[in-house]
Design a protein around this motif. Sequence first.
Motif, PDB file in Angstrom:
ATOM      1  N   ARG A 459      59.933  31.662   7.741  1.00  0.00           N
ATOM      2  CA  ARG A 459      59.496  30.400   8.344  1.00  0.00           C
ATOM      3  C   ARG A 459      59.258  29.341   7.276  1.00  0.00           C
ATOM      4  O   ARG A 459      59.639  28.175   7.447  1.00  0.00           O
ATOM      5  CB  ARG A 459      58.217  30.620   9.159  1.00  0.00           C
ATOM      6  CG  ARG A 459      58.442  31.336  10.477  1.00  0.00           C
ATOM      7  CD  ARG A 459      57.255  31.125  11.405  1.00  0.00           C
ATOM      8  NE  ARG A 459      56.020  31.619  10.811  1.00  0.00           N
ATOM      9  CZ  ARG A 459      55.534  32.830  10.968  1.00  0.00           C
ATOM     10  NH1 ARG A 459      56.211  33.711  11.696  1.00  0.00           N
ATOM     11  NH2 ARG A 459      54.399  33.176  10.414  1.00  0.00           N
ATOM     12  N   ALA A 460      58.635  29.736   6.162  1.00  0.00           N
ATOM     13  CA  ALA A 460      58.380  28.776   5.081  1.00  0.00           C
ATOM     14  C   ALA A 460      59.687  28.262   4.487  1.00  0.00           C
ATOM     15  O   ALA A 460      59.819  27.079   4.180  1.00  0.00           O
ATOM     16  CB  ALA A 460      57.530  29.441   3.999  1.00  0.00           C
ATOM     17  N   ALA A 461      60.692  29.145   4.364  1.00  0.00           N
ATOM     18  CA  ALA A 461      61.986  28.720   3.825  1.00  0.00           C
ATOM     19  C   ALA A 461      62.661  27.733   4.756  1.00  0.00           C
ATOM     20  O   ALA A 461      63.289  26.763   4.314  1.00  0.00           O
ATOM     21  CB  ALA A 461      62.875  29.950   3.607  1.00  0.00           C
ATOM     22  N   ARG A 462      62.529  27.951   6.065  1.00  0.00           N
ATOM     23  CA  ARG A 462      63.140  27.032   7.029  1.00  0.00           C
ATOM     24  C   ARG A 462      62.456  25.671   6.996  1.00  0.00           C
ATOM     25  O   ARG A 462      63.129  24.628   7.079  1.00  0.00           O
ATOM     26  CB  ARG A 462      63.056  27.616   8.436  1.00  0.00           C
ATOM     27  CG  ARG A 462      63.998  28.799   8.647  1.00  0.00           C
ATOM     28  CD  ARG A 462      63.795  29.410  10.016  1.00  0.00           C
ATOM     29  NE  ARG A 462      64.696  30.554  10.217  1.00  0.00           N
ATOM     30  CZ  ARG A 462      64.643  31.350  11.277  1.00  0.00           C
ATOM     31  NH1 ARG A 462      63.740  31.136  12.226  1.00  0.00           N
ATOM     32  NH2 ARG A 462      65.485  32.367  11.380  1.00  0.00           N
ATOM     33  N   VAL A 463      61.128  25.676   6.834  1.00  0.00           N
ATOM     34  CA  VAL A 463      60.404  24.405   6.748  1.00  0.00           C
ATOM     35  C   VAL A 463      60.825  23.628   5.508  1.00  0.00           C
ATOM     36  O   VAL A 463      61.044  22.414   5.566  1.00  0.00           O
ATOM     37  CB  VAL A 463      58.885  24.668   6.732  1.00  0.00           C
ATOM     38  CG1 VAL A 463      58.125  23.387   6.393  1.00  0.00           C
ATOM     39  CG2 VAL A 463      58.419  25.209   8.077  1.00  0.00           C
ATOM     40  N   ARG A 464      60.976  24.343   4.384  1.00  0.00           N
ATOM     41  CA  ARG A 464      61.402  23.662   3.146  1.00  0.00           C
ATOM     42  C   ARG A 464      62.798  23.096   3.283  1.00  0.00           C
ATOM     43  O   ARG A 464      63.086  22.007   2.793  1.00  0.00           O
ATOM     44  CB  ARG A 464      61.347  24.658   1.976  1.00  0.00           C
ATOM     45  CG  ARG A 464      59.944  24.995   1.514  1.00  0.00           C
ATOM     46  CD  ARG A 464      59.972  25.672   0.156  1.00  0.00           C
ATOM     47  NE  ARG A 464      60.711  26.918   0.179  1.00  0.00           N
ATOM     48  CZ  ARG A 464      60.178  28.100   0.445  1.00  0.00           C
ATOM     49  NH1 ARG A 464      58.876  28.188   0.696  1.00  0.00           N
ATOM     50  NH2 ARG A 464      60.893  29.212   0.442  1.00  0.00           N
ATOM     51  N   SER A 465      63.697  23.844   3.956  1.00  0.00           N
ATOM     52  CA  SER A 465      65.074  23.363   4.090  1.00  0.00           C
ATOM     53  C   SER A 465      65.140  22.116   4.984  1.00  0.00           C
ATOM     54  O   SER A 465      65.952  21.225   4.769  1.00  0.00           O
ATOM     55  CB  SER A 465      65.963  24.469   4.661  1.00  0.00           C
ATOM     56  OG  SER A 465      65.564  24.810   5.981  1.00  0.00           O
TER      57      SER A 465
END
Length: 467
Positions: A459-465
């Motif tokens: 989820r954190a990676a998707r938010v950063r992307s």
Amino acid sequence: MTTTGHLSSDARRAGHAPGCSGMRVEPPSREDLALLQGVACAGTLKGAAKAARTTQPAASRRLCRLERRVGAPLIRSDEHGLRLTEGGWGLLQAGNRLLMALGSALSLVSQTPGRPSGPLPMLRIAAFGSEWSELIDDIAVKVPGMLLSLVSAEPETSVEFFERYSVDAAYVWEPPDFTRQCTRPSRSEVVLEEPLWMALPMNHPLAAGETVSIADFANDEWLVRANEHARALLAEGARRAEFEPRIAHVTEVASEMRGLLGHGKGVSLASPLTRPPGSHGFVLKPLAERLCRKYVLLTDPTVVSDKLSAVLCSRLRDCYLNRAARRNPAYVASPMFPLPANSSDDDEADLELFSGLAVAVPLGEPETPQDALAPDDLHLLRVVDECGSLNRAAPVLLITQPALTRRILRLERRLGLRLLLRGHRGTVLTATARRLLDGASEAETRFEAMLASIHRGERAARVRSVS
């Protein structure tokens, strides 16, 4: 697999059914873990399929289904082939721990003749250097309730293994003022501080002296290991002496460093435990100033208890002191030699010491015995227990009630154990089944925590992307 029609898709995704409490996340099967292990070892889909004893198309489909179920990528492809992601490593290690816990719980419950009554818990540790037989022998004698599985690796690689959940602990060295940030739960304990010495070629003008200063080598060419910490220590020493070191060679391995020293290609900072050649090559000289590096034991506090960590630090310190006495008596006699700490009084095998460790697979037992308890069997029993009947458990498991009944009967025949009691009030687990669940509950909880961590990371990676 046939599914019933009265359970909504939302309920299925949430893992709930009428009359049931919240269901646990389904763990990976033995085949799933075998595929991940095959990717880690072989780096190819063919190798993974071979490890799981299936075809490449079937392996590919199973890996895709596993990633969808977990909700995060577990495999990545690069120029070297297939690799596990951080989530893949974490899932593999947590799943393997669950398998080991299941094997241990089954062996204790079944009391089958020929089965070991209590497989030893295993600690996996990565450490720099290659001479660790003394530590392994010492642990075997003084901590007889534990197996030590030790991997030799450079500090950076050891930390990488630790972060990927490939090991439970890492023994590394680092500069005194270094602060590490780990994504995995971690505890860092200083075992000792080691004062560095100088390694000089035999023909160096200062080779005959008793003590040297780092400032004496301001005009020399330097040899340094390809390691950020090694560069940092040299930079700190040169800063104190107010000169800029001229680095002639950066070496990858210790043998290259020894060869360059023997050929007179430069000078280097070195551990006083470095073994110098007999009558040629290079010599070791103590530094007048104190320039130290610290030896650190990095552990996961959810796996390695405080008590066990204290025992390990004590044993590692003793191992260092004993080796120093054999290799460099002049160092032992110097005022900079680290004093031995009080020995731990916890050198005894008890439940507190090993409660978080993986249970080792008994020696000689097949990797996948026919009567083994699988993670999906554990999930099945937990769902039946929480639902209270086969009729209510079947839709949660996305299976018909007759098929669930047949599966449980096959499981009981395979294990040779009675697992369920059926009566007019519903279906309950036998005492034997509950002992199996209790024996694996800690490993199962850790698996669920790992899965939650993978979800958070995705989820954190998707938010950063997106941002």
